[in-house]
Enzyme design. Structure first.
Site, PDB file in Angstrom:
ATOM      1  N   GLU A 319      21.826  34.583  61.550  1.00  0.00           N
ATOM      2  CA  GLU A 319      22.491  34.803  60.647  1.00  0.00           C
ATOM      3  C   GLU A 319      21.025  35.377  59.780  1.00  0.00           C
ATOM      4  OE1 GLU A 319      24.163  30.883  59.344  1.00  0.00           O
ATOM      5  OE2 GLU A 319      22.120  30.464  59.243  1.00  0.00           O
ATOM      6  N   GLY A 321      19.281  37.882  57.562  1.00  0.00           N
ATOM      7  CA  GLY A 321      19.347  38.234  56.551  1.00  0.00           C
ATOM      8  C   GLY A 321      18.077  40.014  56.292  1.00  0.00           C
ATOM      9  N   ARG A 322      17.373  39.156  56.372  1.00  0.00           N
ATOM     10  CA  ARG A 322      15.202  40.128  55.946  1.00  0.00           C
ATOM     11  C   ARG A 322      16.090  40.919  57.373  1.00  0.00           C
ATOM     12  NH1 ARG A 322      10.754  38.220  53.821  1.00  0.00           N
ATOM     13  NH2 ARG A 322      10.756  36.506  54.980  1.00  0.00           N
ATOM     14  N   CYS A 394       1.825  38.202  32.087  1.00  0.00           N
ATOM     15  CA  CYS A 394       0.579  37.615  31.945  1.00  0.00           C
ATOM     16  C   CYS A 394       0.561  36.717  32.838  1.00  0.00           C
ATOM     17  CB  CYS A 394       1.656  36.913  30.449  1.00  0.00           C
ATOM     18  SG  CYS A 394      -0.124  36.688  29.376  1.00  0.00           S
ATOM     19  N   GLU A 395      -0.056  37.289  33.878  1.00  0.00           N
ATOM     20  CA  GLU A 395      -0.517  35.981  35.102  1.00  0.00           C
ATOM     21  C   GLU A 395      -1.683  36.815  35.272  1.00  0.00           C
ATOM     22  OE1 GLU A 395       1.452  33.646  35.035  1.00  0.00           O
ATOM     23  OE2 GLU A 395       0.735  32.188  37.085  1.00  0.00           O
TER      24      GLU A 395
HETATM   25  C1  LIG Z   1      20.186  28.252  56.748  1.00  0.00           C
HETATM   26  C2  LIG Z   1      19.669  30.339  57.121  1.00  0.00           C
HETATM   27  N1  LIG Z   1      20.079  31.388  57.783  1.00  0.00           N
HETATM   28  C3  LIG Z   1      19.462  32.733  57.675  1.00  0.00           C
HETATM   29  C4  LIG Z   1      18.306  32.820  56.660  1.00  0.00           C
HETATM   30  C5  LIG Z   1      18.000  34.054  56.597  1.00  0.00           C
HETATM   31  O1  LIG Z   1      17.006  34.258  57.126  1.00  0.00           O
HETATM   32  P1  LIG Z   1      16.238  35.874  57.031  1.00  0.00           P
HETATM   33  O2  LIG Z   1      16.251  36.773  55.912  1.00  0.00           O
HETATM   34  O3  LIG Z   1      14.689  35.514  57.452  1.00  0.00           O
HETATM   35  O4  LIG Z   1      16.757  36.262  58.483  1.00  0.00           O
HETATM   36  C6  LIG Z   1      17.571  31.726  55.648  1.00  0.00           C
HETATM   37  C7  LIG Z   1      16.553  31.736  55.418  1.00  0.00           C
HETATM   38  O5  LIG Z   1      15.671  32.090  55.513  1.00  0.00           O
HETATM   39  C8  LIG Z   1      18.450  30.066  55.998  1.00  0.00           C
HETATM   40  O6  LIG Z   1      17.902  29.366  55.719  1.00  0.00           O
HETATM   41  N1  LIG Z   2      12.944  33.885  50.451  1.00  0.00           N
HETATM   42  C1  LIG Z   2      12.141  33.815  51.631  1.00  0.00           C
HETATM   43  C2  LIG Z   2      13.049  33.567  53.056  1.00  0.00           C
HETATM   44  C3  LIG Z   2      14.240  32.985  53.422  1.00  0.00           C
HETATM   45  C4  LIG Z   2      13.911  31.335  52.930  1.00  0.00           C
HETATM   46  C5  LIG Z   2      15.400  30.713  53.060  1.00  0.00           C
HETATM   47  N2  LIG Z   2      15.604  30.016  53.524  1.00  0.00           N
HETATM   48  C6  LIG Z   2      11.360  34.980  51.922  1.00  0.00           C
HETATM   49  O1  LIG Z   2      11.361  35.704  50.788  1.00  0.00           O
HETATM   50  O2  LIG Z   2      10.024  35.391  52.592  1.00  0.00           O
END
Ligand SMILES: Cc1ncc(COP(=O)(O)O)c(C=O)c1O
Ligand SMILES: N[C@@H](CCCC[NH3+])C(=O)O
Length: 467
Positions: A319, A321-322, A394-395
């Site tokens: 999975e 994302g980033r 404001c922080e």
């Molecule tokens: C269950 C789950 N899957 C996937 C991700 C995506 O993580 P990343 O964006 O670090 O790949 C997250 C976020 O940390 C998550 O909580």
């Molecule tokens: N939100 C986090 C990572 C994902 C957390 C989700 N489980 C970040 O900005 O780095």
């Protein structure tokens, strides 16, 4: 304005909190390619050009702050996961950045989508992602969310607690559904990342513990439920991780759990989902692994553990994302003030204030996350000065970049571009100080199109229904 006594203009000074590793850049106009969307350049006028469009033009058309997402970069990273992890299911983690357009890109690149709330489900579906390609996460899913997911035919629900299993069974019974589930487990891995984004150690809210025995109990419970169709195990060890060791331990422990499940039930689990967490470069010192390298390492580790436990290879999922949307995005700000603050010992620090801050990127305040930046509207041959880029909130902790070298002639009106802003910036944005959230603009072949419009003060005012 004199910069004569600016500490850090020669080298980063730890006594001022400047990191020792931060090297004075040889050429401030040069762009470190690993930080920026692929193909980003400076044109002959010194303007940074992303996806064929100068950021000055983006600022003119859309204002600042604005997030710019390079569509081709996003798609190429999605495709890299798809191709490197051939045969695996890739769930793009929508929490990192989700709009209808982004959901469509993910779908068109052959990806599935990980969603965590009703809102994420609704956007994903509205963007054309088929329900069966959604994986629904969350440690406190509401009845309404569960019923919606079941009615829509969401492909899989990742269950996170015994309460949720019971809630899900009730919803299945009431609606005449069967839910395909994975059980989210905690593997006890201490991922090498910030505490708040590590999710597999024991003392945190996600998942069911392997060590404590709840994970196996939950798997057996789901397996024996007439309302649930158990697919397998889910593990997510954390986020912004650079090395594969944590995943190796997670794979070993989840495979051992699968083997214990087989002993208990006589059945082999069909699937193992290893979650996301693949790190990206935010600053020059970060060196993430190439996607193909991660894939090769994962394949080897899975094969090794399967052999060790005498299990057949399960279907595998991840999975990310980033790693897909992060490098594709640049946040664009305009400088509003440049202030030199005198410090002890005749030294000083340059505070560069931009027109956004912790409402559009909470990550530095929340995780001490580091970013880099460059002037986007021009070249400069002025000498590098260690600056602190701050927001307008404001922080005192409203710091976007604690230490970054910018040219000493940085001035009001300059544009500052912050790479790596595609992930967890807009998606974690807030309205602190009643500041409207910036727009998200897709850039492709020299053309921009708005994916998420800028929030307006009218939007905010309309929420205030008090007298
Ligand atoms: C269950 C789950 N899957 C996937 C991700 C995506 O993580 P990343 O964006 O670090 O790949 C997250 C976020 O940390 C998550 O909580
Ligand atoms: N939100 C986090 C990572 C994902 C957390 C989700 N489980 C970040 O900005 O780095």
């Amino acid at each position: 304005m004199t910069h004569m006594h600016i500490a850090g203009s020669i080298h980063a000074d730890a006594t001022q909190g400047g990191p020792q590793w931060l090297e004075v850049p040889a050429d401030l106009n040069a762009l470190d390619t690993k930080l920026w969307p692929r193909g980003t350049v400076r044109d002959d006028d010194g303007r940074i050009v992303v996806a064929g469009i100068a950021l000055t033009d983006v600022a003119q058309e859309h204002g600042t702050p604005t997030y710019v997402i390079d569509e081709a970069d996003f798609r190429s990273r999605a495709a890299e996961f798809r191709d490197s992890f051939a045969g695996w299911s890739i769930f793009y983690a929508g929490k990192a950045l989700l709009t209808k357009t982004v959901a469509r890109w993910a779908f068109e690149e052959g990806l599935n989508l990980d969603v965590t709330t009703m809102g994420e489900m609704r956007i994903a579906l509205a963007g054309g992602m088929p329900a069966e390609r959604l994986g629904f996460h969350g440690n406190n899913k509401s009845d309404e969310e569960i019923e919606f997911a079941l009615e829509q035919g969401v492909g899989r629900i990742i269950v996170d607690s015994f309460d949720e299993i019971a809630r899900l069974e009730r919803a299945c019974e009431a609606g005449g559904h069967t839910a395909r589930v994975l059980v989210r487990v905690t593997t006890g891995v201490e991922a090498h990342t910030h505490e708040y984004i590590a999710t597999a150690h024991e003392d945190q809210k996600f998942g069911l513990s392997i060590m404590g025995g709840q994970a196996l109990t939950a798997l057996v419970r789901c397996h024996s439920s007439r309302f649930l169709d158990l697919a397998g195990i889910h593990s997510h060890i954390g986020s912004q991780i650079f090395e594969t060791h944590g995943f190796e331990v997670a794979i070993r422990r989840t495979m051992r759990l699968a083997s214990q499940f087989r002993t208990a039930t006589g059945v082999e689990l069909a699937e193992l989902d290893l979650g996301g967490g693949f790190g990206i470069a935010y600053v020059g010192a970060d060196s993430p692994l190439a996607t193909a390298e991660i894939a090769a390492a994962f394949e080897e580790m899975v094969e090794h553990e399967c052999r060790g436990f005498g299990l057949s290879r399960p279907h595998l999922s991840i999975e990310p994302g980033r790693a897909i949307c992060g490098p594709a995005g640049v946040a664009l700000y305009r400088v509003g003030t440049v202030k030199i603050v005198e410090l002890e010992g005749g030294r000083s620090r340059v505070y560069v204030s931009v027109d956004g801050g912790m409402s559009d990127n909470i990550r530095p305040a929340l995780y001490a996350a580091e970013y880099s930046a460059a002037i986007a509207n021009r070249n400069s041959s002025a000498r590098p000065v260690l600056c602190r880029v701050v927001g307008k909130h404001c922080e005192g902790g409203d710091i976007l970049i604690r230490d970054v070298f910018l040219p000493s002639d940085i001035a009001i009106g300059d544009l500052i571009a912050v790479p790596g802003s595609g992930a967890y910036a807009r998606s974690m944005a807030n309205n602190y100080n009643q500041i409207p959230k910036p727009p998200v603009v897709a850039a492709k072949d020299g053309v921009t199109s708005v994916m998420l419009r800028r929030e307006t003060l009218d939007d905010i005012m309309r929420l205030d229904v008090g007298k």
